[in-house]
Design an enzyme around this catalytic site. Sequence first.
Site, mmCIF file in Angstrom:
data_model
loop_
_atom_site.group_PDB
_atom_site.id
_atom_site.type_symbol
_atom_site.label_atom_id
_atom_site.label_comp_id
_atom_site.label_asym_id
_atom_site.label_seq_id
_atom_site.Cartn_x
_atom_site.Cartn_y
_atom_site.Cartn_z
ATOM 1 N N TRP A 11 116.228 -1.967 -100.030
ATOM 2 C CA TRP A 11 114.926 -2.255 -99.653
ATOM 3 C C TRP A 11 114.042 -1.376 -98.267
ATOM 4 O O TRP A 11 113.041 -1.097 -98.369
ATOM 5 C CB TRP A 11 114.470 -3.787 -99.620
ATOM 6 C CG TRP A 11 114.416 -4.144 -101.064
ATOM 7 C CD1 TRP A 11 115.280 -5.294 -101.569
ATOM 8 C CD2 TRP A 11 113.461 -4.050 -102.236
ATOM 9 N NE1 TRP A 11 114.940 -5.437 -103.039
ATOM 10 C CE2 TRP A 11 113.807 -4.686 -102.958
ATOM 11 C CE3 TRP A 11 112.291 -3.476 -101.958
ATOM 12 C CZ2 TRP A 11 112.975 -4.882 -104.196
ATOM 13 C CZ3 TRP A 11 111.364 -3.132 -103.267
ATOM 14 C CH2 TRP A 11 111.749 -4.231 -104.165
ATOM 15 N N ARG A 31 121.537 0.365 -87.629
ATOM 16 C CA ARG A 31 122.309 0.480 -86.666
ATOM 17 C C ARG A 31 123.268 1.649 -86.556
ATOM 18 O O ARG A 31 123.673 2.202 -87.769
ATOM 19 C CB ARG A 31 123.483 -0.931 -86.661
ATOM 20 C CG ARG A 31 122.515 -2.323 -86.567
ATOM 21 C CD ARG A 31 123.423 -3.422 -86.440
ATOM 22 N NE ARG A 31 122.581 -4.673 -86.696
ATOM 23 C CZ ARG A 31 121.768 -5.052 -85.736
ATOM 24 N NH1 ARG A 31 121.873 -4.522 -84.432
ATOM 25 N NH2 ARG A 31 121.267 -6.400 -85.927
ATOM 26 N N LYS A 103 113.750 -12.127 -98.520
ATOM 27 C CA LYS A 103 113.457 -13.562 -99.035
ATOM 28 C C LYS A 103 114.725 -14.399 -98.887
ATOM 29 O O LYS A 103 115.768 -14.015 -99.405
ATOM 30 C CB LYS A 103 113.281 -13.154 -100.744
ATOM 31 C CG LYS A 103 112.307 -12.226 -100.932
ATOM 32 C CD LYS A 103 112.036 -12.005 -102.711
ATOM 33 C CE LYS A 103 111.035 -11.057 -102.887
ATOM 34 N NZ LYS A 103 110.999 -10.262 -104.035
ATOM 35 N N GLY A 132 107.231 -10.724 -103.534
ATOM 36 C CA GLY A 132 106.681 -10.621 -104.990
ATOM 37 C C GLY A 132 107.934 -9.764 -105.897
ATOM 38 O O GLY A 132 108.777 -9.236 -105.575
ATOM 39 N N LYS A 187 113.536 -18.277 -105.457
ATOM 40 C CA LYS A 187 113.413 -17.628 -106.804
ATOM 41 C C LYS A 187 114.754 -17.224 -106.854
ATOM 42 O O LYS A 187 115.450 -16.801 -108.243
ATOM 43 C CB LYS A 187 112.279 -16.598 -106.877
ATOM 44 C CG LYS A 187 112.225 -15.696 -106.139
ATOM 45 C CD LYS A 187 112.986 -14.365 -106.699
ATOM 46 C CE LYS A 187 112.942 -13.166 -105.595
ATOM 47 N NZ LYS A 187 113.741 -12.074 -106.267
ATOM 48 N N ASP A 239 107.631 -13.780 -109.982
ATOM 49 C CA ASP A 239 108.915 -12.890 -109.793
ATOM 50 C C ASP A 239 109.750 -13.406 -110.586
ATOM 51 O O ASP A 239 111.064 -12.419 -110.639
ATOM 52 C CB ASP A 239 109.152 -13.032 -108.190
ATOM 53 C CG ASP A 239 109.741 -11.887 -107.855
ATOM 54 O OD1 ASP A 239 110.197 -10.960 -108.452
ATOM 55 O OD2 ASP A 239 110.253 -11.686 -106.552
ATOM 56 N N ASN A 251 120.745 -11.040 -107.953
ATOM 57 C CA ASN A 251 120.878 -12.528 -108.109
ATOM 58 C C ASN A 251 121.450 -12.916 -109.437
ATOM 59 O O ASN A 251 122.296 -13.644 -109.722
ATOM 60 C CB ASN A 251 120.072 -13.392 -107.582
ATOM 61 C CG ASN A 251 119.965 -13.299 -106.076
ATOM 62 O OD1 ASN A 251 120.483 -14.044 -105.377
ATOM 63 N ND2 ASN A 251 118.808 -12.431 -105.496
ATOM 64 N N LEU A 267 124.724 -7.749 -102.224
ATOM 65 C CA LEU A 267 124.138 -8.836 -101.647
ATOM 66 C C LEU A 267 123.399 -9.930 -102.635
ATOM 67 O O LEU A 267 122.545 -9.408 -103.450
ATOM 68 C CB LEU A 267 123.419 -8.486 -100.608
ATOM 69 C CG LEU A 267 122.336 -9.927 -99.948
ATOM 70 C CD1 LEU A 267 123.353 -10.584 -99.143
ATOM 71 C CD2 LEU A 267 121.428 -9.198 -98.812
#
Length: 319
Positions: A11, A31, A103, A132, A187, A239, A251, A267
């Site tokens: 992102w 980093r 989020k 969103g 969500k 969403d 997810n 992740l």
Amino acid sequence: MNISVLGCGRWGSFHSWYANHIGHVVTLWGRESSANLKRLKKTRQNDYLTLPPEVTLTSDLARAVKTADMCVISIKAQEFRSLARQLNSYKAIRKKPLLLCMKGLEIGTGQTLTAVGREELGSDVPLAVWVGPGHVQDFIRGLPNCMVIASDNIELTRLLVKQLTSPLIRFYYGHDLLGTEIGAAAKNVMGIAAGMLDGLGYGSLKGALMARGTSELSRLIEAMGGCKMTVYGLSHLGDYEATLFSAYSNNRRFGENFITHAPFSKLAEGVYTAEALIALSRKYGVELPISRTVYDITHDHKDPRKCLETLFLRSVKDE
């Protein structure tokens, strides 16, 4: 506007691409040890996009902060407190808007990320969230979507929406910061539950998941002092398509792979958020059956089929 994006993952790299795409001067920070930053410096590419040469890449956090009119922060939610402590050492951060694009809720405290930011940076730092529906893969292909920017300062919200809206992303004003953050984080838990239903061949139960998920979270948001209707907006229900159904949803894929025992290396913030939600459930005395079920499966290793069948098929509930 000079925008520095802090975080160079999926992102963060997209936010850099997007800010450049709509005409801003962009610096992307990661980093020194970041494999993502090393790859971008070498090839200007990752698995999702190609960064234009105008985007400056740096591992110098002080430089990224100093040159920015605004900082967009896109890192793992559980790492935000550590980064905020680093940022607190820079006087230049004080009056710059910080737009959080993660989020999640903090494990251990159950705090929203803006609450963490205020603890570490002070109450005078302008904080907002950008959440969103949407996936990087779709945006890069030119597929538009609607998202929301929320803060507790409407003038700040208006400024950020004005600077970031475009034909690709139409932003709405979020007036309930607490509800927006809770809904956006939760969500991801619903996404894990949806993936588990897919893995068990129970995808037809996603309608029930959507109805009951919004209901339980509206009660939590109201108990915490937010507006219970916020959960039905873009930060949560809006969403669901991207999180509960899309093949791109990390997810959802995590939940499905968890059931099928397939490896998954991406992740899935919902795992951590489920833990935080259980803490909030206890604190505010609000039952969160779906969040509890996801927690029981992922943390306490209870049988997924038995837990999900009990939740959706065996318990008798009023609608």
